[in-house]
Design an enzyme around this catalytic site. Structure first.
Site, mmCIF file in Angstrom:
data_model
loop_
_atom_site.group_PDB
_atom_site.id
_atom_site.type_symbol
_atom_site.label_atom_id
_atom_site.label_comp_id
_atom_site.label_asym_id
_atom_site.label_seq_id
_atom_site.Cartn_x
_atom_site.Cartn_y
_atom_site.Cartn_z
ATOM 1 N N SER A 205 11.651 3.946 -7.006
ATOM 2 C CA SER A 205 11.889 2.870 -8.027
ATOM 3 C C SER A 205 13.352 2.743 -7.746
ATOM 4 C CB SER A 205 11.335 3.298 -9.212
ATOM 5 O OG SER A 205 11.590 2.279 -10.438
ATOM 6 N N ASP A 355 1.402 -3.030 -8.606
ATOM 7 C CA ASP A 355 2.486 -2.377 -9.426
ATOM 8 C C ASP A 355 2.973 -3.512 -10.384
ATOM 9 O OD1 ASP A 355 5.082 -1.646 -10.051
ATOM 10 O OD2 ASP A 355 5.399 -0.398 -8.237
ATOM 11 N N HIS A 387 2.758 1.632 -10.873
ATOM 12 C CA HIS A 387 3.933 2.140 -10.374
ATOM 13 C C HIS A 387 4.054 3.755 -10.621
ATOM 14 C CE1 HIS A 387 8.201 1.136 -9.752
ATOM 15 N NE2 HIS A 387 8.422 2.286 -10.713
#
Length: 462
Positions: A205, A355, A387
């Protein structure tokens, strides 16, 4: 998936409660072991910073952390010289862990945790310290101890830089990438490691954004580093695409944080935006940069915010200087105003196709562009994850890839071929890669609240 304001609020509250409960394996004091970075001179750039070489250690101190204790690792903070977006010498801080039994020859594992905020006391070095009152602690108590613990088990030296720097310039690629590369140099200097020590990088991320920029800048900024591999997942490869994807949605706080972070790295963008902020915008920008305003607050405070409602100009992305900055702050060649580099070392890149926080398509485009120029990428898209589940899905395969990179045994693949990596099926299982203790810690995350206000899981890793 529809996400309501009420669900985000309740999930963030649960996440905070999970942190305050503390891991069962550690005994934590409520107060951080050292002062808040805003009150700590260790986080101040010395006036003679220009006299130091890139990656040179300016000062160091031994610190207690909540990570690595089971491995009897020693942990230190290093203040070192790096470079900002304006090519100026600045200082930064990295946390390093020295394994009790280092691998021979030495190997360096650079881990980038997601910070995802624009306040100095959200920095990883503060979150890693023993204690519970750090405002971004939630980023350091879930999967991070497993990843760093695994690396220390292997005997790797571990470095985790405050990649956003003292300005907390979230999503500013050049700033992040150079901070990481100089952090690796600092560890090498601090431990007098051989110049050819193998290096591998890992991040997810916001940490993946920092990682991809470090890999992209390595050849030009730190060509002497012997980088043998990198793994990153859920990677924001384009500041503009990520902003557009997030703005107005349940995770719009990240879009606002990105505007704040890029502005902190680019003074011309800061001046341009400040002149166009309305009263609400002035208040909001001050708030998101406030002391203790970290990832949980970013998610909780701004769901469904339209960032353009904070300014008197809705065409900002297409106007100078912002349009030009966005063409710099991307590693997607189709968007970039410069030639994006192609790292020579093997990489493992994973991403959830649906995502909901970081868009999949720009990452897939990046992989395609890189492969067309001769890259070596194991690409693992997950069609039924989002995610947070993708973060867990890719953790074991990514660490297995890092070990293979260090050992020189990464598999030969057709670059970019989309093959989902599944622990226990296409790669060894969690127990085989992590060992039973860390594998059980990973399984225990199933259903726990993350820093993003959503639970890990619901699928338990094999």
């Amino acid at each position: 998936m529809r996400v309501s304001l009420r669900s985000i609020t309740s999930l963030l509250a649960a996440a905070t409660a999970a942190v305050l409960a503390a891991p069962a394996t550690e005994t934590l004091d409520r107060r951080a072991a050292l002062p808040n970075p805003y009150d700590d001179p260790f986080y101040t750039t010395p006036s003679n910073i220009g006299t130091f070489a890139k990656g040179q250690v300016i000062q160091s101190r031994k610190v207690p952390t909540d990570i690595g204790n089971a491995n009897n690792a020693a942990s230190f903070q290093l203040q070192y010289r790096t470079t900002n977006t304006q090519n100026e010498a600045v200082a930064d801080v990295a946390t390093v862990w020295i394994p009790a039994k280092p691998a021979s020859p030495p190997k360096i594992f650079s881990y980038q945790v997601y910070e995802d905020a624009t306040a100095l006391d959200c920095a990883p070095s503060y979150s890693y310290l023993t204690g519970l009152d750090q405002p971004n602690k939630v980023t350091a108590v879930l999967d991070t101890p497993i990843i760093i613990g695994w690396a220390l088990q292997q005997g790797y030296y571990v470095v985790s830089s405050d990649h956003e720097g003292f300005k907390a310039a979230f999503i500013a690629g050049y700033e992040e990438g150079m901070a990481i590369l100089d952090g690796i140099r600092a560890l090498k200097n601090y431990q007098n490691l051989p110049s050819d020590s193998k290096v591998a990088l890992e991040g997810y991320s916001g940490g993946a954004h920092a990682t991809v920029w470090a890999t992209s800048l390595a050849d030009s900024y730190a060509p002497e580093l012997n980088i043998v591999g990198a793994s990153h997942g859920g990677t924001p490869v384009s500041a503009k695409d990520t902003f557009t994807f997030l703005n107005g949605g349940p995770f719009a706080g990240f879009a606002l944080a990105g505007v704040s972070g890029l502005s902190l790295a680019h003074p011309d963008m800061e001046s341009f935006i400040e002149a166009r902020l309305n009263a609400k915008g002035q208040q909001t920008l001050k708030q998101i940069r406030g002391r203790g305003f970290c990832l949980p607050q970013v998610v909780l405070t701004y769901p469904f915010l339209n960032v353009f409602s904070l300014v008197n100009d809705t065409n900002l992305l297409n106007e100078a200087p912002i349009a030009g900055i966005l063409k710099q702050e991307t590693v997607v060649q189709a968007e970039a105003s410069y030639t994006v580099s192609v790292p020579k070392f093997p990489r493992f890149i994973w991403h959830a196709i649906p995502d909901e926080i970081v868009p999949y398509q720009p990452a897939a485009t990046y992989v395609k562009e890189q492969c067309a120029k001769g890259a070596n990428i194991n690409f693992s898209p997950y069609p039924i994850a989002e995610h947070l589940t993708a973060e867990i899905f890719g953790l074991v395969p990514s660490l297995w890839f890092i070990k293979q990179a260090f050992d020189g045994t990464t598999p030969k693949v057709i670059c970019g071929t989309p093959i989902p990596a599944i622990a226990g099926i296409t790669t060894p299982s969690a127990d085989q890669v992590l060992g039973s203790d860390l594998a059980n810690q990973l399984r225990s995350l199933n259903g726990k609240q993350s820093a993003f206000g959503k639970p890990f899981g619901p699928i338990t890793p094999p």
